[in-house]
Design a protein around this motif. Structure first.
Motif, mmCIF file in Angstrom:
data_model
loop_
_atom_site.group_PDB
_atom_site.id
_atom_site.type_symbol
_atom_site.label_atom_id
_atom_site.label_comp_id
_atom_site.label_asym_id
_atom_site.label_seq_id
_atom_site.Cartn_x
_atom_site.Cartn_y
_atom_site.Cartn_z
ATOM 1 N N PHE A 14 0.851 -1.189 0.000
ATOM 2 C CA PHE A 14 0.000 0.000 0.000
ATOM 3 C C PHE A 14 0.884 1.235 0.000
ATOM 4 O O PHE A 14 1.840 1.318 0.767
ATOM 5 C CB PHE A 14 -0.914 0.016 1.221
ATOM 6 N N ILE A 15 0.556 2.187 -0.857
ATOM 7 C CA ILE A 15 1.308 3.440 -0.964
ATOM 8 C C ILE A 15 0.365 4.578 -0.612
ATOM 9 O O ILE A 15 -0.693 4.737 -1.236
ATOM 10 C CB ILE A 15 1.878 3.646 -2.386
ATOM 11 N N LYS A 16 0.718 5.365 0.403
ATOM 12 C CA LYS A 16 -0.086 6.525 0.792
ATOM 13 C C LYS A 16 0.344 7.727 -0.027
ATOM 14 O O LYS A 16 1.531 8.057 -0.092
ATOM 15 C CB LYS A 16 0.111 6.830 2.281
ATOM 16 N N VAL A 17 -0.621 8.379 -0.684
ATOM 17 C CA VAL A 17 -0.334 9.571 -1.464
ATOM 18 C C VAL A 17 -0.381 10.772 -0.519
ATOM 19 O O VAL A 17 -1.442 11.097 0.018
ATOM 20 C CB VAL A 17 -1.352 9.741 -2.609
ATOM 21 N N LEU A 97 -6.612 1.896 -7.284
ATOM 22 C CA LEU A 97 -6.553 3.281 -6.842
ATOM 23 C C LEU A 97 -7.759 3.572 -5.948
ATOM 24 O O LEU A 97 -8.896 3.230 -6.295
ATOM 25 C CB LEU A 97 -6.570 4.222 -8.050
ATOM 26 N N TYR A 98 -7.506 4.207 -4.813
ATOM 27 C CA TYR A 98 -8.562 4.529 -3.862
ATOM 28 C C TYR A 98 -8.796 6.042 -3.888
ATOM 29 O O TYR A 98 -7.895 6.816 -3.552
ATOM 30 C CB TYR A 98 -8.175 4.075 -2.455
ATOM 31 N N LEU A 99 -10.011 6.439 -4.297
ATOM 32 C CA LEU A 99 -10.328 7.842 -4.485
ATOM 33 C C LEU A 99 -11.113 8.389 -3.284
ATOM 34 O O LEU A 99 -11.955 7.693 -2.718
ATOM 35 C CB LEU A 99 -11.154 8.042 -5.754
ATOM 36 N N GLU A 106 -5.974 8.860 -2.998
ATOM 37 C CA GLU A 106 -5.339 8.980 -1.685
ATOM 38 C C GLU A 106 -4.447 7.782 -1.359
ATOM 39 O O GLU A 106 -3.465 7.914 -0.648
ATOM 40 C CB GLU A 106 -6.401 9.143 -0.588
ATOM 41 N N TRP A 107 -4.818 6.611 -1.864
ATOM 42 C CA TRP A 107 -4.047 5.390 -1.630
ATOM 43 C C TRP A 107 -3.895 4.639 -2.947
ATOM 44 O O TRP A 107 -4.744 4.728 -3.838
ATOM 45 C CB TRP A 107 -4.755 4.475 -0.627
ATOM 46 N N ILE A 108 -2.810 3.890 -3.039
ATOM 47 C CA ILE A 108 -2.565 2.987 -4.163
ATOM 48 C C ILE A 108 -2.164 1.637 -3.580
ATOM 49 O O ILE A 108 -1.340 1.580 -2.666
ATOM 50 C CB ILE A 108 -1.425 3.495 -5.072
#
Length: 212
Positions: A14-17, A97-99, A106-108
């Motif tokens: 998980f990558i936090k934008v 992708l989490y919108l 916001e998250w990937i």
């Protein structure tokens, strides 16, 4: 092997934008990564010996989007993502992708087959993405990095068994000592090994949640 191991050959990241992104620029950045890093284009080709073939198009990589209205439950999503087994003969990674409510990412999350690239490689790849998004580099201006030779090809020169023997060297005379021999389907787990006591792991997990 991914299917037989119930996803055990896969890695979920998980990558936090830090600053939410619009979807389209991010897609262009992901296309840049795919073009730049050859193992992102990999798939398995079956034959005498399994080999990576790096010819997968970016348009063939599964990319999902979903909108989140509350705080993302990473534990539940980790479990859900891990149950999506990748077909290594088609591609080695997928992205979700989490919108947020504004439609910004916001998250990937990334699922990848560990044999192609590991967690440190994922960190490197997304550092590269960050650099691309902060620059004025155009996608068509960048060329692919070269595909390096396997480490196994260097073993013989370093004084170890060569690439042709490494995969089969232990077959025949290698075994674990056991109290009673049994066929694989008859075996049952009888021991659990923890690198840390369970109560310490639980305490760390709770502490991590408070830091979010």
């Amino acid at each position: 092997m991914t299917r037989l191991s119930h996803g055990g050959m896969q890695l979920v990241s998980f990558i936090k934008v830090c600053k939410p992104l619009e979807v389209e620029p991010l897609r262009k950045g992901l296309a840049y990564l795919h073009r730049r890093h050859p193992l992102l284009r990999a798939r398995v080709q079956r034959g005498v010996k399994l080999r990576w073939v790096c010819d997968v198009n970016f348009k063939d990589i599964p990319i999902q989007t979903c909108q989140i209205t509350t705080k993302l439950n990473l534990e539940d999503e980790f479990e859900n993502r891990g149950m999506n087994y990748l077909d290594s003969e088609s591609y080695v990674y997928s992205i979700k992708l989490y919108l947020n409510k504004k439609g910004l990412v916001e998250w990937i999350s990334v699922i990848n087959i560990h044999a192609a690239f590991d967690g440190r490689s994922t960190m490197t790849i997304f550092s590269d993405l960050d650099k691309f998004l902060r620059s004025r580099t155009k996608l068509e201006q960048d060329k692919s990095l070269p595909l390096q030779e396997s480490i196994a090809t260097q073993l013989e020169a370093a004084g170890y068994f060569g690439e042709g023997e490494i995969e089969h060297k232990n077959i025949g005379d290698f075994s674990w000592p056991v109290e009673k021999q049994a066929l694989s389907h008859e075996r049952r787990a009888c021991a659990i090994s923890y690198s840390m006591p369970p109560e310490n792991i639980g305490a760390l997990a709770q502490w991590g949640k408070k830091m979010e």
